[in-house]
Design a protein around this motif. Structure first.
Motif, PDB file in Angstrom:
ATOM      1  N   ARG A 226       0.848  -1.204   0.000  1.00  0.00           N
ATOM      2  CA  ARG A 226       0.000   0.000   0.000  1.00  0.00           C
ATOM      3  C   ARG A 226       0.884   1.256   0.000  1.00  0.00           C
ATOM      4  O   ARG A 226       1.806   1.378   0.819  1.00  0.00           O
ATOM      5  CB  ARG A 226      -0.869   0.025   1.254  1.00  0.00           C
ATOM      6  N   ARG A 228       2.285   5.109  -2.422  1.00  0.00           N
ATOM      7  CA  ARG A 228       2.502   5.832  -3.680  1.00  0.00           C
ATOM      8  C   ARG A 228       3.980   5.700  -4.060  1.00  0.00           C
ATOM      9  O   ARG A 228       4.868   6.058  -3.266  1.00  0.00           O
ATOM     10  CB  ARG A 228       2.135   7.303  -3.488  1.00  0.00           C
ATOM     11  N   PRO A 256      -3.190  -3.637  -6.058  1.00  0.00           N
ATOM     12  CA  PRO A 256      -4.141  -2.562  -6.397  1.00  0.00           C
ATOM     13  C   PRO A 256      -4.039  -1.345  -5.482  1.00  0.00           C
ATOM     14  O   PRO A 256      -4.462  -0.248  -5.871  1.00  0.00           O
ATOM     15  CB  PRO A 256      -5.499  -3.253  -6.261  1.00  0.00           C
ATOM     16  N   ASP A 257      -3.475  -1.501  -4.298  1.00  0.00           N
ATOM     17  CA  ASP A 257      -3.368  -0.369  -3.381  1.00  0.00           C
ATOM     18  C   ASP A 257      -2.045   0.382  -3.517  1.00  0.00           C
ATOM     19  O   ASP A 257      -1.743   1.260  -2.708  1.00  0.00           O
ATOM     20  CB  ASP A 257      -3.533  -0.857  -1.933  1.00  0.00           C
ATOM     21  N   GLN A 259      -0.089   2.912  -5.875  1.00  0.00           N
ATOM     22  CA  GLN A 259      -0.255   3.833  -6.998  1.00  0.00           C
ATOM     23  C   GLN A 259       1.113   4.246  -7.534  1.00  0.00           C
ATOM     24  O   GLN A 259       1.978   4.682  -6.769  1.00  0.00           O
ATOM     25  CB  GLN A 259      -1.025   5.074  -6.541  1.00  0.00           C
ATOM     26  N   VAL A 260       1.289   4.102  -8.830  1.00  0.00           N
ATOM     27  CA  VAL A 260       2.573   4.457  -9.455  1.00  0.00           C
ATOM     28  C   VAL A 260       2.429   5.809 -10.136  1.00  0.00           C
ATOM     29  O   VAL A 260       1.549   6.005 -10.983  1.00  0.00           O
ATOM     30  CB  VAL A 260       3.011   3.394 -10.486  1.00  0.00           C
ATOM     31  N   GLU A 261       3.282   6.751  -9.742  1.00  0.00           N
ATOM     32  CA  GLU A 261       3.267   8.081 -10.339  1.00  0.00           C
ATOM     33  C   GLU A 261       3.782   8.010 -11.776  1.00  0.00           C
ATOM     34  O   GLU A 261       4.559   7.112 -12.122  1.00  0.00           O
ATOM     35  CB  GLU A 261       4.147   9.031  -9.526  1.00  0.00           C
TER      36      GLU A 261
END
Length: 390
Positions: A226, A228, A256-257, A259-261
């Protein structure tokens, strides 16, 4: 000397002996001691001329070893040194001569290499330039091509290249294919990188996709699935970095938790530091995956400046001395390390095999390891991280 050259000399030697034997029989058939002696001397001189013309040498004459050149990009630090040590070890075992040419453009962007020393069969052509990292890519590419051309002029019969780019490798291949007036092509062995260029004899590289997967999995575990993540240092013209990015994404999409910038392209330490600073100014980032050494050091510089090394995770590629020091200090959590010593060693052996008309592997995969403070002092990892320490 290759098997082909040895067979050719044997054939010449047999042919020369047959001619000598024929003329000796002619001399023996002529009556009269003085006439026979005069003819024998003439035959001996004739045979000597035949031998010289055929390029025959005495059994005691030493064969000239093949000369193989190692061309490295400028400023690659400890990895380049590990590659050189591996190539030197293989050269000593194989009895070939190794010359090492580092592409260091001098100030003013003029490449003026100088022969500094010669140690037995290991010669170095080197000109130090501490500002090489500040030069543009096009200037460093041209310097690497000129270094390869210099090695060919010095009689290199094979090239080991850690290419800066596809363009640099293409131009080096062209030099290798056109340098000999008799049409023979100098084999080119590529170290560390893969580029879609025709004419490469063999590639010695790690599996960049698998290495990317290792980095992605390590970050996912650090963040416990989880958070970023920012991808720092991709390069759309570097196929090796594209493959690392592919491997990272293959793993992270399974979480799914996470997040790729959007990926942040940079290829210098200062440029990557600026990019990391902007990312952290604009949003929360829980972890950086840095795909190359300059990106790793740039991200570390920004975390050190913010005193945030304990808050933001870094998984990076490389084993430069500063990276290892900051791994111990806790700035980096993991480093993906490749075996530079093996790259040089196996690359030189592939070159020798090609020169001896033996089978050559088109691709040799190198092992990579995920190193942390927990395992960096294990015996196997010590050899990987510090190959120059006996």
């Amino acid at each position: 000397m290759t098997d082909k050259q040895a067979n050719r000399n044997d054939a010449r030697r047999v042919k020369g002996l047959n001619i000598c034997t024929y003329w000796k029989k002619v001399a023996a058939s002529i009556p009269g001691f003085r006439k026979r002696r005069l003819l024998t001397v003439t035959v001996a001189s004739f045979c000597l001329l035949i031998s010289s013309a055929c390029g025959l040498s005495s059994p005691d004459a030493a064969a000239v070893p093949s000369r193989i050149a190692l061309i490295t990009p400028a400023g690659t630090g400890e990895l380049a040194e590990a590659i050189r040590l591996g190539a030197e070890a293989a050269a000593k075992e194989s009895g070939v001569e190794l010359i090492t040419v580092e592409a260091y453009p001098s100030e003013g962007h003029v490449y003026t290499p100088a022969l500094l020393d010669a140690d037995r069969s290991q010669m170095k052509v080197k000109q130090a330039n501490p500002n090489s990292q500040t030069l543009s890519r096009s200037v460093r590419e041209q310097a690497q091509v000129e270094a390869a051309a210099l090695a060919l002029k010095q009689g290199a019969s094979a090239l080991l290249v850690d290419p800066l780019s596809e363009k640099a490798l293409s131009n080096i291949i062209q030099e290798a294919q056109t340098s000999n007036s008799d049409g023979t092509i100098v084999p080119v062995i590529v170290l560390n990188d893969e580029f879609p260029v025709k004419g490469v004899t063999s590639i010695i590289s790690m599996d960049n996709v698998e290495a990317g997967r290792q980095a992605g999995q390590a970050m996912a575990e650090l963040l416990k699935g989880r958070g970023r993540v920012a991808l720092l240092g991709p390069d759309p013209v570097n196929s090796g970095l594209i493959q690392r990015e592919q491997g990272v994404m293959e793993v992270l999409v399974q979480y799914p938790d996470i997040q790729v910038e959007p990926k942040s392209i940079c290829n210098t330490r200062d440029g990557c530091w600026q990019t990391a600073k902007q990312l952290l100014d604009q949003q929360d980032v829980d972890g950086f995956i840095t795909l190359q050494e300059p990106a790793s050091l740039g991200a570390a510089d920004e975390l050190n400046r913010r005193n945030s090394a304990d808050k933001v995770r870094i998984v990076g590629f490389g084993s430069e001395q500063q990276q290892l020091e900051q791994l111990q200090e806790g700035v980096f959590d993991h480093l993906i390390v490749q075996n530079g010593y093996s790259a040089g060693y196996l690359g030189l052996n592939q070159a020798v095999a090609r020169l001896n008309n033996q089978q050559v592997q088109s691709r040799v995969l190198l092992e990579t390891k995920l190193v942390s403070t927990d395992n960096m002092f294990w015996m196997d990892n010590q050899k990987l991280l510090f190959p120059f320490v006996q």
